[in-house]
Design an enzyme around this catalytic site. Structure first.
Site, mmCIF file in Angstrom:
data_model
loop_
_atom_site.group_PDB
_atom_site.id
_atom_site.type_symbol
_atom_site.label_atom_id
_atom_site.label_comp_id
_atom_site.label_asym_id
_atom_site.label_seq_id
_atom_site.Cartn_x
_atom_site.Cartn_y
_atom_site.Cartn_z
ATOM 1 N N ARG A 148 5.632 28.169 -66.330
ATOM 2 C CA ARG A 148 4.002 28.130 -65.605
ATOM 3 C C ARG A 148 3.089 28.826 -66.203
ATOM 4 O O ARG A 148 3.340 29.776 -66.984
ATOM 5 C CB ARG A 148 4.400 28.812 -64.255
ATOM 6 C CG ARG A 148 5.568 28.010 -63.245
ATOM 7 C CD ARG A 148 5.817 29.064 -62.016
ATOM 8 N NE ARG A 148 6.772 28.320 -61.169
ATOM 9 C CZ ARG A 148 8.011 28.936 -61.205
ATOM 10 N NH1 ARG A 148 8.383 29.860 -62.069
ATOM 11 N NH2 ARG A 148 8.832 28.270 -60.433
ATOM 12 N N LYS A 172 8.649 33.347 -60.098
ATOM 13 C CA LYS A 172 8.374 33.751 -58.860
ATOM 14 C C LYS A 172 9.309 34.788 -58.145
ATOM 15 O O LYS A 172 10.560 34.715 -58.554
ATOM 16 C CB LYS A 172 8.381 32.459 -57.913
ATOM 17 C CG LYS A 172 7.308 31.572 -58.180
ATOM 18 C CD LYS A 172 7.297 30.211 -57.315
ATOM 19 C CE LYS A 172 5.959 29.452 -57.533
ATOM 20 N NZ LYS A 172 6.091 28.170 -56.921
ATOM 21 N N HIS A 245 0.237 22.690 -65.611
ATOM 22 C CA HIS A 245 1.326 22.069 -64.854
ATOM 23 C C HIS A 245 1.716 20.750 -65.521
ATOM 24 O O HIS A 245 3.146 20.387 -65.277
ATOM 25 C CB HIS A 245 1.112 21.985 -63.421
ATOM 26 C CG HIS A 245 2.235 22.661 -62.754
ATOM 27 N ND1 HIS A 245 2.533 23.995 -62.825
ATOM 28 C CD2 HIS A 245 3.281 21.976 -61.663
ATOM 29 C CE1 HIS A 245 3.577 24.306 -61.984
ATOM 30 N NE2 HIS A 245 4.027 22.991 -61.339
ATOM 31 N N ARG A 248 4.521 21.355 -68.017
ATOM 32 C CA ARG A 248 5.546 21.679 -67.442
ATOM 33 C C ARG A 248 6.408 20.389 -66.863
ATOM 34 O O ARG A 248 7.724 20.422 -67.012
ATOM 35 C CB ARG A 248 5.416 22.644 -66.224
ATOM 36 C CG ARG A 248 6.693 23.223 -65.215
ATOM 37 C CD ARG A 248 5.864 24.102 -64.426
ATOM 38 N NE ARG A 248 7.003 24.595 -63.375
ATOM 39 C CZ ARG A 248 8.057 25.331 -63.341
ATOM 40 N NH1 ARG A 248 8.331 25.993 -64.721
ATOM 41 N NH2 ARG A 248 8.884 25.841 -62.649
ATOM 42 N N HIS A 271 13.511 27.125 -60.897
ATOM 43 C CA HIS A 271 13.552 26.922 -59.581
ATOM 44 C C HIS A 271 14.618 27.287 -58.683
ATOM 45 O O HIS A 271 16.030 27.434 -59.294
ATOM 46 C CB HIS A 271 13.855 25.131 -59.659
ATOM 47 C CG HIS A 271 12.602 24.476 -60.068
ATOM 48 N ND1 HIS A 271 12.360 23.002 -60.413
ATOM 49 C CD2 HIS A 271 11.195 24.693 -59.831
ATOM 50 C CE1 HIS A 271 11.292 22.555 -60.642
ATOM 51 N NE2 HIS A 271 10.393 23.462 -60.470
ATOM 52 N N TYR A 280 12.109 15.267 -60.626
ATOM 53 C CA TYR A 280 11.831 14.565 -61.881
ATOM 54 C C TYR A 280 12.902 13.490 -62.360
ATOM 55 O O TYR A 280 12.803 12.674 -63.297
ATOM 56 C CB TYR A 280 12.133 15.858 -63.071
ATOM 57 C CG TYR A 280 10.900 16.786 -62.942
ATOM 58 C CD1 TYR A 280 9.619 16.596 -63.393
ATOM 59 C CD2 TYR A 280 11.303 18.134 -62.474
ATOM 60 C CE1 TYR A 280 8.580 17.497 -63.265
ATOM 61 C CE2 TYR A 280 10.241 19.108 -62.251
ATOM 62 C CZ TYR A 280 8.874 18.637 -62.632
ATOM 63 O OH TYR A 280 8.099 19.820 -62.443
#
Length: 299
Positions: A148, A172, A245, A248, A271, A280
């Site tokens: 990110r 995150k 993004h 990404r 993730h 995806y």
């Protein structure tokens, strides 16, 4: 029972046990406050007495506000987590929000770049200048790792291991992961770190070990990265919208198209849930159909 004490305990649970990000905690607290205000308005002062019929009234109010499915889904997820916490603490016998299915968020298909478009982007930077070297390193690293933009601008010198070709990324929820990068990113990073970054740092006399710096020699921001990418697109004379993004998305799509398994891509992207990565897989279906048609005797 003291609702305020449970709200405080829930906040501590999110911070300590769930290790949630400040943004996630802010959303959860806001969603919970909104729901408790709704209960008070409906003269149902105790959150411990909530059942499915109450939740349906709450949902009706949310849809009357014409909120998006995504927003409604997030609010329900927040409240489901709160009641799961109450259930664990023995404050309620069951989680009433488990009876409510989350609305389909209708996630848009992620847009990505084709190899031909990427190649043009990689050939427009003037590598003899500090900013050109920085831009090349930035572009190569974002595509090589799929990280990110917030993770990229917060990279420090100690996070890069050029001998191993890996970068330590803090994602995150303060979760860390190692991501490898390839030869092109390695060459671009070495050029930038040995020459470009040193020159940029001299402009500010700032003691920082952030990897990516702006023209003034101070740490680059998310917004700065977006401006840089837009300028690269203009130089390449492409009519595409390029944001961090999308690189990404491109990383994930290209990895899957070339045979990487879903679990590995999930880990590289950072993730928490596989469902976030599965968005995806639709992109690879066209490629699979092409391969099938070419390979199967009775296609």
């Amino acid at each position: 029972m003291d609702v305020q004490q449970d709200r405080i305990a829930f906040l501590e649970y999110l911070q300590i046990e769930k290790n949630a990000s400040p943004f996630t905690i802010e959303c959860y607290v806001k969603d919970l406050a909104e729901f408790l205000a709704f209960l008070e308005k409906e003269k149902l002062y105790s959150p411990y007495d909530v059942d499915y019929s109450v939740i349906r009234i709450f949902l009706t109010e949310l849809y009357e506000k014409q909120l998006s499915r995504r927003t409604v889904s997030r609010k329900l997820s927040s409240l489901r987590t709160f009641y799961r916490f109450l259930e664990r603490e023995g404050k309620v016998d069951s989680n009433p929000f488990m009876q409510v299915s989350l609305p389909n968020s209708n996630k848009p298909i992620p847009k990505f770049l084709y190899s031909e478009e990427l190649e043009k982007l990689f050939h427009v930077n003037d590598l003899s200048t500090p900013l050109g070297a920085r831009n090349q390193a930035l572009l190569e690293l974002l595509y090589a790792t799929g990280m990110r933009v917030s993770e990229c601008v917060n990279l420090h010198m100690k996070d890069i291991d050029l001998s191993l070709g890996t970068v330590l990324v803090k994602g995150k929820g303060r979760k860390e992961r190692y991501i490898p990068f390839g030869r092109f990113a390695q060459i671009a990073l070495e050029e930038y770190l040995e020459n470009g970054r040193v020159t940029l740092l001299m402009k500010s006399n700032l003691e920082t070990d952030r990897i990516f710096l702006n023209a003034k020699g101070t740490p680059l921001t998310d917004r700065g990265v977006r401006i840089i990418l837009n300028k690269i697109v203009q130089k390449a004379a492409l009519t595409i919208d390029l944001h961090p993004h999308k690189l990404r998305h491109t990383f994930a799509t290209h990895m899957l198209n070339e045979g990487a398994d879903l679990r590995s891509v999930q880990e590289l992207l950072g993730h928490e849930h596989l469902s976030s990565t599965q968005i995806y897989t639709h992109v690879t279906k066209d490629r699979l159909r092409t391969i099938y048609n070419k390979s199967h005797p009775r296609a």
